[in-house]
Design a protein around this motif. Structure first.
Motif, mmCIF file in Angstrom:
data_model
loop_
_atom_site.group_PDB
_atom_site.id
_atom_site.type_symbol
_atom_site.label_atom_id
_atom_site.label_comp_id
_atom_site.label_asym_id
_atom_site.label_seq_id
_atom_site.Cartn_x
_atom_site.Cartn_y
_atom_site.Cartn_z
ATOM 1 N N ILE A 1 31.031 61.687 38.304
ATOM 2 C CA ILE A 1 30.680 61.055 39.560
ATOM 3 C C ILE A 1 29.525 60.019 39.262
ATOM 4 C CG2 ILE A 1 31.362 62.941 41.353
ATOM 5 C CD1 ILE A 1 28.256 63.559 41.264
ATOM 6 N N VAL B 1 29.924 57.735 46.716
ATOM 7 C CA VAL B 1 30.215 58.579 45.697
ATOM 8 C C VAL B 1 31.496 58.330 44.933
ATOM 9 C CG1 VAL B 1 30.263 60.927 44.336
ATOM 10 C CG2 VAL B 1 29.020 60.564 46.524
ATOM 11 N N GLY C 1 34.060 58.972 41.901
ATOM 12 C CA GLY C 1 34.645 60.191 41.073
ATOM 13 C C GLY C 1 35.510 59.917 40.162
ATOM 14 N N TRP D 1 31.124 66.828 39.973
ATOM 15 C CA TRP D 1 30.490 67.129 41.465
ATOM 16 C C TRP D 1 29.427 67.920 41.508
ATOM 17 C CZ3 TRP D 1 31.503 64.613 46.183
ATOM 18 C CH2 TRP D 1 32.222 63.441 45.962
ATOM 19 N N LEU E 1 25.999 66.756 41.982
ATOM 20 C CA LEU E 1 25.424 65.727 43.062
ATOM 21 C C LEU E 1 24.288 65.594 43.274
ATOM 22 C CD1 LEU E 1 27.399 64.123 45.339
ATOM 23 C CD2 LEU E 1 27.498 66.150 46.643
#
Length: 505
Positions: free
Chosen positions: A186, A233, A235, A271, A274
């Motif tokens: 990410i 975001v 990915g 993720w 984050l």
């Protein structure tokens, strides 16, 4: 209510008719959907008839009642099967229990026992259907609210590191696929719109623009954080993410003529990172835009307010909030949203947890501009005292204790300066000067606001009568309570309750 379907299986026609006569069809809301002489015959029609209840003899030629029950329940596990038997045989009963038979009745069948068993079957069927209907509505509601629930969860993940296993499961629940491999990871971008504080709809418009910009990119997620900033975001590793953000911000600036700050994180492995990515992007935003913003000569009123509170300047902070309210003509409900968002940013700038601000929750119960102003002033007072305490002002701890005491003892009709002075071993005149010096407000105004916001809370969270609420906030005279409330809020209690009722519909 739709009637439930029943079929009867017995190799003797007279027995079938006798059972039919003993059933309370009307009382139990049942309808006879068929009669069959053996299990094989019934099995051919079950799919077509779709019965809810089956009454079957246990001993029949070709396919007996238990064999039929086993086969039927494998296909239709919700059907309630009642077995009629003349055999008091445990092995038969044990086999039927394993198959899932609802109940047994011994021949000759009595009408009261038959209808009592049918009543239980009917009740269970209706309960099961109600549960499934509720589950269906819940799933539909969850599906409708899934984007909002996803954003709430993602905001939790932004603010703190969550357990990896829980996070992976929850992300997949919200439709975010966790992909493994060197191609995935990410990278997070944050877009903060400065004008979003004064122009409520602007962030919504820009958020929609950002979502539209990335709508075809399945590996990019766009949502809003707690401070009304747009979070993007990416990915996947091979996306030209920084270049896309540069194009996007150029387009936004040209279309909306707004000022913004942009932060871009480093790339992280998954993720699960984050929170780290979010903090990294905030740090990048501060490096790029922090100095320029601090040196800007044209500070807006909310920036000025943050600066005054940071220094513990109560009088100046209250004057700024008064000016903010006096310079707006927005309706109360729009103003409420605006100030809620503005205060959330204020807490962030002051590094204060919103959940710990006592008077903040009162904002959602305000229905008029006067109410919002009072609540805002109470919040500013609370924040100013906190900052003075952090700056080690000499009497800040005493003032904090005094206001906490007032909040805890507001129900006392005799609560006054003399009582407080005795409690804290100072003279009443000296305490009055200290309160004014530290909060920019008089003792009486602070107590009135504490009582007023508590009354709003009780009116919104309980069914108590006005007079009972008055007792809890230290105003025992119902007539005076009514006059006092209108003076404090700009509307009567009746008008406030009506506005609240309309808002909750």
């Amino acid at each position: 209510m739709e009637k439930l379907k029943v079929i009867i299986i017995d190799d003797e026609m007279l027995i079938r008719k006798l059972i039919r006569m003993k059933m309370d069809m009307e009382g139990l809301q049942l309808e006879l959907a068929g009669e069959y002489q053996d299990g094989a015959d019934a099995m051919e029609h079950v799919k077509e008839v779709c019965p809810d209840i089956i009454i079957s003899d246990i001993c029949m030629p070709e396919v007996d009642g238990l064999s039929f029950s086993e086969a039927c329940l494998q296909l239709f596990p919700d059907i309630k099967i009642i077995i009629l038997t003349g055999y008091d045989d445990f092995d038969y009963a044990r086999r039927g229990i394993k198959a899932g038979v609802f109940d047994y009745l011994m021949k000759p069948v009595r009408a009261d026992e038959l209808n009592a068993t049918l009543q239980r079957a009917v009740s269970e069927i209706h309960q099961l259907r109600e549960q499934r209907q509720k589950q269906k509505k819940l799933l539909e509601e969850m599906k409708r609210n899934l984007p909002a629930l996803r954003d709430i969860y993602l905001n939790q993940a932004l603010l703190q590191e969550l357990p990896d296993t829980d996070m992976e499961t929850n992300l997949e629940t919200y439709g975010i696929k966790i992909r493994q491999g060197t191609d995935y990871g990410i990278q997070l971008g944050i877009l903060a719109i400065r004008e979003s504080i004064s122009e409520l709809e602007l962030t919504d418009q820009i958020l929609n623009e950002v979502k539209s910009f990335f709508q075809s990119d399945t590996d990019i997620l766009v949502f809003r954080d707690h401070w009304n900033r747009i979070v993007i975001v990416a990915g996947k590793a091979d996306l030209p993410f920084a270049e896309c953000l540069a194009m996007l911000t150029s387009m936004i600036q040209e279309k909306f003529h707004c000022h913004f700050s942009l932060g871009l994180s480093e790339r992280y492995g998954s993720w699960m990172c984050l929170h780290q990515s979010y903090v990294n992007a905030l740090s990048d935003m501060q490096k790029k835009h922090g100095t320029r913003q601090q040196n800007s000569a044209a500070q807006g009123p909310w920036e000025q307010l943050t600066s005054r509170i940071q220094k513990g300047l109560a009088d100046e902070s209250l004057e700024i909030i008064r000016q903010i309210f006096s310079n707006t003509s927005l309706p109360a409900d729009t103003l409420q949203k605006k100030y809620y968002q503005s205060f959330q940013k204020l807490y962030l700038d002051l590094e204060i947890n919103p959940a710990s601000v006592q008077f903040d929750k009162g904002l959602k119960w305000c229905r008029t501009t006067e109410q919002l102003h009072r609540c805002a002033a109470s919040v500013i007072t609370e924040l100013t005292i906190r900052k003075k305490s952090a700056l080690d002002y000499r009497y800040s701890e005493l003032i904090t204790q005094v206001i906490s005491y007032m909040t805890a003892h507001m129900h006392n009709e005799q609560l006054n300066l003399n009582l407080l002075a005795n409690e804290f071993c100072v003279s009443s005149s000296y305490l009055s000067r200290l309160i004014k010096q530290y909060t920019g407000r008089n003792y009486g105004d602070i107590l009135s606001d504490i009582r007023f916001l508590k009354m709003l809370e009780l009116m919104n969270t309980t069914d108590q009568k006005d007079c009972d609420i008055g007792i809890q906030i230290g105003i025992y005279d119902a007539h005076y309570l009514s006059i006092w409330f209108k003076k404090m809020s700009g509307c009567s209690v009746t008008e406030y309750r009506k506005a609240t009722s309309q808002k909750t519909k």
